[in-house]
Design a protein around this motif. Structure first.
Motif, short mmCIF file in Angstrom:
data_model
loop_
_atom_site.label_atom_id
_atom_site.label_comp_id
_atom_site.label_asym_id
_atom_site.label_seq_id
_atom_site.Cartn_x
_atom_site.Cartn_y
_atom_site.Cartn_z
N PHE A 189 -5.28 4.73 -3.84
CA PHE A 189 -4.10 5.19 -4.56
C PHE A 189 -3.74 4.35 -5.78
O PHE A 189 -3.09 4.87 -6.69
N ALA A 213 -3.08 6.31 -9.18
CA ALA A 213 -1.77 6.23 -9.84
C ALA A 213 -1.91 5.81 -11.30
O ALA A 213 -1.28 6.40 -12.19
N ALA A 238 0.83 -1.21 0.00
CA ALA A 238 0.00 0.00 0.00
C ALA A 238 0.86 1.26 0.00
O ALA A 238 0.59 2.22 -0.73
N MET A 239 1.93 1.27 0.79
CA MET A 239 2.81 2.43 0.84
C MET A 239 3.51 2.65 -0.50
O MET A 239 3.73 3.79 -0.91
N PHE A 292 2.14 7.14 -6.75
CA PHE A 292 1.23 8.24 -7.08
C PHE A 292 1.89 9.59 -6.81
O PHE A 292 1.81 10.51 -7.63
N LEU A 293 2.53 9.74 -5.64
CA LEU A 293 3.19 11.00 -5.32
C LEU A 293 4.32 11.31 -6.29
O LEU A 293 4.56 12.47 -6.63
N LEU A 309 -6.14 2.10 1.55
CA LEU A 309 -5.13 2.90 0.87
C LEU A 309 -4.90 2.42 -0.57
O LEU A 309 -4.76 3.23 -1.49
N VAL A 339 6.54 11.24 4.41
CA VAL A 339 6.54 9.88 4.95
C VAL A 339 7.04 9.85 6.38
O VAL A 339 6.60 9.01 7.18
N TRP A 392 2.31 2.12 -3.47
CA TRP A 392 1.40 2.76 -4.42
C TRP A 392 1.15 4.22 -4.05
O TRP A 392 0.91 5.05 -4.93
N ILE A 393 1.23 4.54 -2.76
CA ILE A 393 1.19 5.95 -2.38
C ILE A 393 2.42 6.66 -2.94
O ILE A 393 2.33 7.76 -3.50
#
Length: 242
Positions: free
Chosen positions: A229, A233, A140-141, A147-148, A225, A165, A143-144
């Motif tokens: 995301f 993304a 999950a992190m 996206f960022l 999440l 983060v 894909w965050i």
């Protein structure tokens, strides 16, 4: 696409080693130098190691973000567009390669934890369940981070985005219990998705600080999440590729 990302490991061995060594340095620093452990009953190492495992799954996204932004700025994406593949294949390949590196880092940190005297008490099934929760949180992190990176667009802006983060990692129960903190801060820490994962993992490992009621939250947060995301993304990538 995954093989392409793994090939970078051979060309950038220093970056791979740094990603593996950094969480080990944090574990040794907080375990022996800083001390910590406010509000922890029992062996602090048994409390710290699961927290560090969860923290490692949250940190180290800059490699992913830099690789994504470099592909965007070097025109590699334009070449991929001419191939018979979906827009999401580039991003999924990137995330798959990073998950392999995350699993390797998790293995190294578990080994160092055992060398420090940390032991699990929940059995093989519980151990595998805890590892699954950690990797789910990492996925999950990632894909965050992807996206960022797509929002940032340039490698130079990744550092500024990466700063976001750090609050997630340190406003958690990785190093101390929420009960030992001021009321408002303890509430924030308890609601942190990483704290939910760390607490559930501690329970599965059979160590101090574990609470069985957090298992469902540790599953729900990463899934929520991902549901947010992952499509963001892919949609952002599709727009950039037009």
């Amino acid at each position: 696409m995954t093989r392409r990302e793994l090939a970078r490991w051979g060309r950038q061995p220093v970056a791979v080693v740094v990603n593996l060594v950094f969480p080990v340095m944090l574990l040794l620093m907080f375990g022996y130098l800083v001390g910590g452990g406010r509000g922890v009953s029992g062996d602090y190492v048994d409390y710290l190691v699961p927290g560090m495992l969860a923290l490692t799954m949250a940190f180290g996204l800059e490699g992913t973000m830099i690789a994504v932004t470099q592909d965007l700025n070097k025109g590699v994406v334009d070449r991929f567009r001419s191939l018979p593949m979906t827009n999401g294949a580039v991003l999924v390949g990137r995330s798959a390669a990073d998950m392999l590196q995350s699993a390797l880092g998790l293995t190294v940190l578990v080994g160092v934890g055992h060398a420090l005297g940390w032991r699990t008490h929940g059995g093989p099934g519980a151990f595998l369940g805890a590892v699954g929760l950690l990797l789910l949180f990492r996925f999950a992190m990632l894909w965050i981070g992807i996206f960022l990176a797509l929002v940032a667009g340039k490698p130079e802006l990744v550092t500024a985005v990466q700063i976001l983060v750090w609050p997630v990692g340190f406003l958690s129960n990785a190093f101390a219990t929420p009960q030992s903190m001021p009321g408002w801060l303890g509430t924030v820490v308890q609601w942190n998705p990483m704290s939910q994962t760390a607490t559930a993992v501690r329970d599965l490992f059979g160590g101090p600080g574990g609470e069985p009621g957090h298992l469902w939250a540790a599953l729900a947060w990463p899934l929520v999440l991902l549901a947010v995301f992952f499509p963001l993304a892919v949609r952002r990538f599709a727009r950039l590729s037009r």
